[in-house]
Design a protein around this motif. Structure first.
Motif, PDB file in Angstrom:
ATOM      1  N   ARG A  13      15.194   1.542  16.014  1.00 31.52           N
ATOM      2  CA  ARG A  13      16.215   0.567  15.626  1.00 31.52           C
ATOM      3  C   ARG A  13      17.537   0.879  16.305  1.00 31.52           C
ATOM      4  O   ARG A  13      17.803   2.011  16.687  1.00 31.52           O
ATOM      5  N   LEU A  14      18.348  -0.168  16.422  1.00 30.57           N
ATOM      6  CA  LEU A  14      19.695  -0.071  16.963  1.00 30.57           C
ATOM      7  C   LEU A  14      20.655  -0.572  15.899  1.00 30.57           C
ATOM      8  O   LEU A  14      20.506  -1.694  15.400  1.00 30.57           O
ATOM      9  N   THR A  15      21.625   0.270  15.548  1.00 24.53           N
ATOM     10  CA  THR A  15      22.607  -0.087  14.530  1.00 24.53           C
ATOM     11  C   THR A  15      24.014   0.214  15.044  1.00 24.53           C
ATOM     12  O   THR A  15      24.194   0.942  16.013  1.00 24.53           O
ATOM     13  N   THR A  16      24.998  -0.351  14.363  1.00 25.10           N
ATOM     14  CA  THR A  16      26.397  -0.102  14.699  1.00 25.10           C
ATOM     15  C   THR A  16      27.237  -0.219  13.444  1.00 25.10           C
ATOM     16  O   THR A  16      26.781  -0.726  12.416  1.00 25.10           O
ATOM     17  N   HIS A  17      28.439   0.274  13.511  1.00 25.74           N
ATOM     18  CA  HIS A  17      29.453  -0.023  12.505  1.00 25.74           C
ATOM     19  C   HIS A  17      30.821   0.109  13.154  1.00 25.74           C
ATOM     20  O   HIS A  17      30.956   0.720  14.214  1.00 25.74           O
ATOM     21  N   VAL A  18      31.826  -0.495  12.516  1.00 23.98           N
ATOM     22  CA  VAL A  18      33.180  -0.511  13.067  1.00 23.98           C
ATOM     23  C   VAL A  18      34.137  -0.013  11.989  1.00 23.98           C
ATOM     24  O   VAL A  18      34.129  -0.513  10.860  1.00 23.98           O
ATOM     25  N   LEU A  19      34.945   0.973  12.366  1.00 22.00           N
ATOM     26  CA  LEU A  19      35.955   1.519  11.458  1.00 22.00           C
ATOM     27  C   LEU A  19      37.343   1.247  12.023  1.00 22.00           C
ATOM     28  O   LEU A  19      37.598   1.491  13.207  1.00 22.00           O
ATOM     29  N   LEU A  61      18.517  -4.605  16.590  1.00 19.24           N
ATOM     30  CA  LEU A  61      17.144  -4.685  17.099  1.00 19.24           C
ATOM     31  C   LEU A  61      16.331  -3.636  16.365  1.00 19.24           C
ATOM     32  O   LEU A  61      16.850  -2.570  16.036  1.00 19.24           O
ATOM     33  N   SER A  62      15.059  -3.923  16.148  1.00 17.60           N
ATOM     34  CA  SER A  62      14.193  -2.919  15.535  1.00 17.60           C
ATOM     35  C   SER A  62      12.756  -3.149  15.975  1.00 17.60           C
ATOM     36  O   SER A  62      12.393  -4.219  16.464  1.00 17.60           O
ATOM     37  N   GLY A  63      11.960  -2.104  15.802  1.00 19.63           N
ATOM     38  CA  GLY A  63      10.542  -2.188  16.147  1.00 19.63           C
ATOM     39  C   GLY A  63      10.340  -2.421  17.631  1.00 19.63           C
ATOM     40  O   GLY A  63      11.065  -1.899  18.481  1.00 19.63           O
ATOM     41  N   ALA A  64       9.361  -3.248  17.945  1.00 16.62           N
ATOM     42  CA  ALA A  64       8.985  -3.521  19.337  1.00 16.62           C
ATOM     43  C   ALA A  64      10.080  -4.254  20.115  1.00 16.62           C
ATOM     44  O   ALA A  64      10.068  -4.256  21.341  1.00 16.62           O
ATOM     45  N   ALA A  65      11.053  -4.853  19.423  1.00 12.74           N
ATOM     46  CA  ALA A  65      12.138  -5.570  20.108  1.00 12.74           C
ATOM     47  C   ALA A  65      13.111  -4.617  20.804  1.00 12.74           C
ATOM     48  O   ALA A  65      13.824  -5.021  21.716  1.00 12.74           O
ATOM     49  N   LEU A  66      13.137  -3.351  20.365  1.00 14.10           N
ATOM     50  CA  LEU A  66      14.035  -2.368  20.985  1.00 14.10           C
ATOM     51  C   LEU A  66      13.296  -1.691  22.134  1.00 14.10           C
ATOM     52  O   LEU A  66      12.617  -0.695  21.963  1.00 14.10           O
ATOM     53  N   VAL A  67      13.417  -2.281  23.295  1.00 10.65           N
ATOM     54  CA  VAL A  67      12.729  -1.779  24.489  1.00 10.65           C
ATOM     55  C   VAL A  67      13.717  -0.971  25.337  1.00 10.65           C
ATOM     56  O   VAL A  67      14.925  -1.210  25.287  1.00 10.65           O
ATOM     57  N   PRO A  68      13.225  -0.006  26.115  1.00 12.96           N
ATOM     58  CA  PRO A  68      14.109   0.745  26.999  1.00 12.96           C
ATOM     59  C   PRO A  68      14.849  -0.191  27.946  1.00 12.96           C
ATOM     60  O   PRO A  68      14.317  -1.226  28.363  1.00 12.96           O
ATOM     61  N   GLY A  69      16.071   0.171  28.267  1.00 12.66           N
ATOM     62  CA  GLY A  69      16.858  -0.633  29.188  1.00 12.66           C
ATOM     63  C   GLY A  69      18.341  -0.440  28.969  1.00 12.66           C
ATOM     64  O   GLY A  69      18.772   0.423  28.201  1.00 12.66           O
TER      65      GLY A  69
END
Length: 126
Positions: A13-19, A61-69
Protein backbone atom coordinates in the motif's frame (compact mmCIF):
# COMPACT_ATOMS: atom_id res chain seq x y z
CA UNK A 1 -0.31 -5.42 16.45
CA UNK A 2 0.30 -8.44 14.26
CA UNK A 3 3.56 -9.06 12.50
CA UNK A 4 3.29 -10.17 8.86
CA UNK A 5 4.40 -13.74 8.30
CA UNK A 6 5.36 -15.44 5.05
CA UNK A 7 1.94 -17.12 5.00
CA UNK A 8 0.18 -13.79 5.73
CA UNK A 9 2.22 -11.06 4.02
CA UNK A 10 1.35 -7.41 4.45
CA UNK A 11 -0.84 -5.99 1.67
CA UNK A 12 1.24 -3.57 -0.42
CA UNK A 13 0.00 0.00 0.00
CA UNK A 14 0.88 3.65 -0.50
CA UNK A 15 -0.21 6.16 2.13
CA UNK A 16 0.46 9.79 2.98
CA UNK A 17 -0.38 12.44 5.51
CA UNK A 18 0.16 16.19 5.77
CA UNK A 19 1.14 18.09 8.91
CA UNK A 20 0.94 21.89 9.19
CA UNK A 21 4.07 22.61 11.23
CA UNK A 22 3.41 26.37 11.26
CA UNK A 23 0.20 25.87 13.22
CA UNK A 24 1.07 22.61 14.98
CA UNK A 25 -1.82 20.60 13.59
CA UNK A 26 -2.80 18.11 10.88
CA UNK A 27 -3.50 19.76 7.53
CA UNK A 28 -7.14 18.94 6.82
CA UNK A 29 -8.65 19.48 3.38
CA UNK A 30 -5.44 19.37 1.33
CA UNK A 31 -6.12 18.15 -2.21
CA UNK A 32 -3.75 15.31 -3.14
CA UNK A 33 -3.16 13.83 -6.58
CA UNK A 34 -1.11 10.71 -7.29
CA UNK A 35 0.50 10.36 -10.71
CA UNK A 36 2.25 7.37 -12.27
CA UNK A 37 5.06 8.26 -14.70
CA UNK A 38 6.10 5.83 -17.44
CA UNK A 39 7.61 6.17 -20.89
CA UNK A 40 7.42 9.97 -20.83
CA UNK A 41 3.72 10.01 -19.93
CA UNK A 42 1.93 10.98 -16.69
CA UNK A 43 -1.27 9.28 -15.62
CA UNK A 44 -3.33 10.34 -12.62
CA UNK A 45 -4.15 7.24 -10.58
CA UNK A 46 -5.73 8.76 -7.45
CA UNK A 47 -7.25 12.00 -6.17
CA UNK A 48 -8.33 12.67 -2.62
CA UNK A 49 -8.52 15.20 0.22
CA UNK A 50 -6.85 14.86 3.58
CA UNK A 51 -9.23 14.29 6.49
CA UNK A 52 -9.31 16.04 9.89
CA UNK A 53 -6.25 14.01 10.93
CA UNK A 54 -4.31 15.16 7.83
CA UNK A 55 -4.50 11.63 6.42
CA UNK A 56 -6.34 10.06 3.52
CA UNK A 57 -9.30 7.87 4.43
CA UNK A 58 -7.87 4.96 2.44
CA UNK A 59 -4.51 4.06 0.88
CA UNK A 60 -3.83 5.88 -2.37
CA UNK A 61 -2.96 2.52 -3.94
CA UNK A 62 -3.03 -0.96 -2.47
CA UNK A 63 -2.65 -4.58 -3.47
CA UNK A 64 -1.91 -5.34 -7.11
CA UNK A 65 -2.52 -1.67 -8.08
CA UNK A 66 0.77 -0.66 -6.41
CA UNK A 67 3.21 -1.68 -9.11
CA UNK A 68 6.92 -0.80 -9.23
CA UNK A 69 7.66 2.45 -11.01
CA UNK A 70 7.99 6.21 -10.66
CA UNK A 71 5.21 8.09 -8.89
CA UNK A 72 4.54 11.71 -8.02
CA UNK A 73 2.34 13.03 -5.25
CA UNK A 74 1.12 16.59 -5.81
CA UNK A 75 -0.19 18.45 -2.76
CA UNK A 76 -2.27 21.65 -3.19
CA UNK A 77 -0.76 23.49 -0.23
CA UNK A 78 -1.30 26.99 -1.63
CA UNK A 79 -5.07 26.58 -1.54
CA UNK A 80 -4.83 25.08 1.97
CA UNK A 81 -2.85 28.06 3.32
CA UNK A 82 -5.01 30.60 1.44
CA UNK A 83 -8.05 29.10 3.18
CA UNK A 84 -6.33 29.14 6.59
CA UNK A 85 -7.03 32.83 7.16
CA UNK A 86 -3.37 33.82 7.57
CA UNK A 87 -2.78 36.92 5.44
CA UNK A 88 -0.25 36.08 2.73
CA UNK A 89 0.25 32.46 3.85
CA UNK A 90 -0.71 31.06 0.44
CA UNK A 91 1.39 33.55 -1.53
CA UNK A 92 4.55 31.46 -1.95
CA UNK A 93 3.91 27.72 -2.30
CA UNK A 94 1.25 26.52 -4.71
CA UNK A 95 1.52 22.82 -5.46
CA UNK A 96 4.22 20.68 -3.87
CA UNK A 97 5.35 17.73 -6.02
CA UNK A 98 7.09 14.76 -4.40
CA UNK A 99 8.53 12.27 -6.91
CA UNK A 100 9.64 8.84 -5.67
CA UNK A 101 10.29 5.31 -6.86
CA UNK A 102 8.39 2.19 -5.80
CA UNK A 103 10.59 -0.89 -5.87
CA UNK A 104 9.55 -4.51 -6.21
CA UNK A 105 9.31 -6.43 -2.95
CA UNK A 106 8.71 -3.46 -0.64
CA UNK A 107 5.20 -3.50 0.76
CA UNK A 108 4.45 -0.21 2.49
CA UNK A 109 5.31 3.22 1.17
CA UNK A 110 4.34 6.08 3.47
CA UNK A 111 5.23 9.54 2.12
CA UNK A 112 4.40 12.28 4.64
CA UNK A 113 4.59 16.00 3.93
CA UNK A 114 5.41 18.64 6.55
CA UNK A 115 4.32 22.10 5.45
CA UNK A 116 4.64 25.73 6.47
CA UNK A 117 3.73 28.78 4.37
CA UNK A 118 7.29 29.18 3.07
CA UNK A 119 8.86 25.70 3.35
CA UNK A 120 8.16 21.99 3.23
CA UNK A 121 9.90 18.67 3.82
CA UNK A 122 9.18 15.02 3.23
CA UNK A 123 10.65 11.65 4.12
CA UNK A 124 9.96 7.94 3.75
CA UNK A 125 7.86 7.11 6.76
CA UNK A 126 6.75 3.81 8.18
Amino acid sequence: MSVPTPSHPETPRLTTHVLDTAHGRPAAGVAVQLWRLADGAREVVARTLTNADGRCDAPLLSGAALVPGIYELVFAVGAYFAASGDAGAGDFLDEVPVRFVVRSGLNHYHVPLLIAPYAYSTYRGS
